[in-house]
Design a protein around this motif. Structure first.
Motif, PDB file in Angstrom:
ATOM      1  N   GLN A   1       0.828  -1.202   0.000  1.00  0.00           N
ATOM      2  CA  GLN A   1       0.000   0.000   0.000  1.00  0.00           C
ATOM      3  C   GLN A   1       0.865   1.255   0.000  1.00  0.00           C
ATOM      4  O   GLN A   1       0.561   2.232  -0.703  1.00  0.00           O
ATOM      5  N   GLN A   2       1.940   1.231   0.783  1.00  0.00           N
ATOM      6  CA  GLN A   2       2.854   2.372   0.813  1.00  0.00           C
ATOM      7  C   GLN A   2       3.480   2.609  -0.556  1.00  0.00           C
ATOM      8  O   GLN A   2       3.626   3.756  -0.997  1.00  0.00           O
TER       9      GLN A   2
ATOM     10  N   GLU B   1       2.191   1.745  -3.461  1.00  0.00           N
ATOM     11  CA  GLU B   1       1.148   2.273  -4.343  1.00  0.00           C
ATOM     12  C   GLU B   1       0.914   3.756  -4.084  1.00  0.00           C
ATOM     13  O   GLU B   1       0.795   4.548  -5.021  1.00  0.00           O
ATOM     14  N   ASP B   2       0.842   4.123  -2.801  1.00  0.00           N
ATOM     15  CA  ASP B   2       0.632   5.527  -2.444  1.00  0.00           C
ATOM     16  C   ASP B   2       1.793   6.389  -2.941  1.00  0.00           C
ATOM     17  O   ASP B   2       1.587   7.513  -3.426  1.00  0.00           O
TER      18      ASP B   2
ATOM     19  N   LYS C   1       1.519   6.850  -6.679  1.00  0.00           N
ATOM     20  CA  LYS C   1       0.469   7.829  -6.985  1.00  0.00           C
ATOM     21  C   LYS C   1       0.970   9.249  -6.727  1.00  0.00           C
ATOM     22  O   LYS C   1       0.699  10.163  -7.504  1.00  0.00           O
TER      23      LYS C   1
END
Length: 390
Positions: free
Chosen positions: A134-135, A137-138, A141
């Motif tokens: 998730q980190q 991906e963030d 982004k």
């Protein structure tokens, strides 16, 4: 389900271990191997998550089997099963990364407790992995936002609190000495293809990709010294147009000239816009250097200065200043006795840039076109009044 391989030369030990695990847990897919060689083959084909490995087996020891299996898969968890509680076995197992073991004969409670601990460790590992994913991906982004922001600042000179150099330093793709701008015109309604276009550019060239404004996508491409400028640009154009398949209506790419500094990048962008003036070309792309020019060499610096003013006026929304700039230019050309066709071309280029940039900042503007050859300066003024005042 967790795939678990039980390796032991004694059938009673294998069957007993499987029965205990199946009574205690429902989420195991279990297979057996009676020796190290079969275990190696199953590990390669079946790819188990865990292996309960007996250490003392005829032919090949469990430690030897573990070492060979790890050559093809470092992610398998091993549980050493041995009747010999000796330091020597433990030391060898530790070298191989084995952290869990069971002593034979083991009680059902001990087996269940060991597996329970492994399940807990795996759950924690999955949580950490999910958080890291998730980190990542963030972060990707955030980088995408920074990238489009950098392109926006460089091409439109928007004012932000964060200095442009700080943003550039954050990007994974570093700037090179030479660069050029390409403007991709995407048919209306096909904005959904933006991710595909972006991915195709990523696979082909080092570039900073801007946001899709309406139907226009600006790209800052960094020069590949191993290719000529034209071959590099054409290769990228073909990659982008391949997304459209055989239906390329509405797709077009304008290619600006090479520049050596980020400060000059807006000139390359403006030229890439001018290169998109004629969308009827069968090649679906055009270099700004291929746009016919009638300008005199001595006027180049002046025209470039006026183009910069025009760009700034559009960015700031100073429409009356744009009106005066274009009108004053036409009048100046008249006073200098400039060729009428040259005046028409310059007028159209300025109006074209105005329309394109207005579209990119969210203002609807009809693209100015002409189907006649002017005979007087007044006809150029009429064209300007008709578009700007309309």
């Amino acid at each position: 389900m967790i795939k678990l391989l039980i390796v032991d030369d004694e059938p009673i030990e294998r069957d007993g271990m499987q029965a205990i695990l199946q009574r205690a847990y429902n989420d195991f897919d279990i297979k057996q191997a009676k020796n190290g060689k079969i275990a190696i083959d199953l590990a390669a084909s079946w790819k188990p998550d865990w292996i309960f490995m007996d250490i003392m087996m005829p032919g090949m020891t469990g430690l030897e089997a573990i070492e060979k299996i790890q050559q093809g898969n470092r992610d398998i968890q091993f549980i050493m099963v041995t009747a010999f509680d000796t330091f020597d076995y433990a030391r060898q197992a530790i070298k191989l990364g084995v952290k869990n073991y069971l002593l034979k004969p083991s009680k059902a409670g001990e087996i269940v407790a060991t597996v329970g601990k492994l399940l807990e460790q795996q759950a924690q590992k999955e949580q950490v992995s999910a958080a890291q994913h998730q980190q990542k991906e963030d972060f990707q982004k955030a980088l995408a936002i920074v990238e489009t922001d950098v392109v926006t600042q460089l091409l439109f000179d928007h004012v932000h609190d964060v200095h442009i150099e700080l943003l550039v330093d954050m990007l994974e793709i570093p700037a090179t000495a030479e660069k050029f701008v390409m403007t991709v015109l995407v048919p209306e309604g096909l904005g959904r293809l933006y991710p595909q276009v972006k991915e195709k550019i990523r696979q082909t060239e080092n570039a900073w990709i801007g946001a899709l404004y309406g139907c226009q996508l600006p790209i800052i491409v960094f020069r590949d010294k191993e290719k000529s400028f034209r071959s590099q640009a054409i290769s990228l154009v073909k990659a982008i147009l391949s997304i459209s398949g055989s239906r390329q209506e509405g797709w077009f790419v304008g290619v600006g000239p090479v520049c050596e500094s980020l400060e000059d990048i807006r000139n390359s962008y403006q030229k890439s816009l001018i290169a998109t003036m004629d969308l009827s070309l069968p090649s679906r792309y055009r270099f700004s250097s291929d746009v016919p020019s009638l300008e005199k060499v001595g006027d180049a610096a002046f025209i470039k200065q006026q183009e910069k003013k025009l760009f700034d006026f559009i960015r700031l929304g100073e429409w009356e200043s744009i009106d005066r700039l274009v009108t004053d230019l036409i009048r100046r050309f008249e006073q200098e006795g400039v060729n009428i066709l040259w005046t028409q071309q310059r007028t159209l280029e300025f109006l074209w840039i105005t329309a394109r940039v207005m579209g990119e900042i969210g203002i609807d503007a009809t693209i100015p076109i002409t189907q006649f050859k002017p005979k007087t300066i007044d006809s150029c003024l009429w064209k300007r009044f008709k578009w700007l005042d309309g």
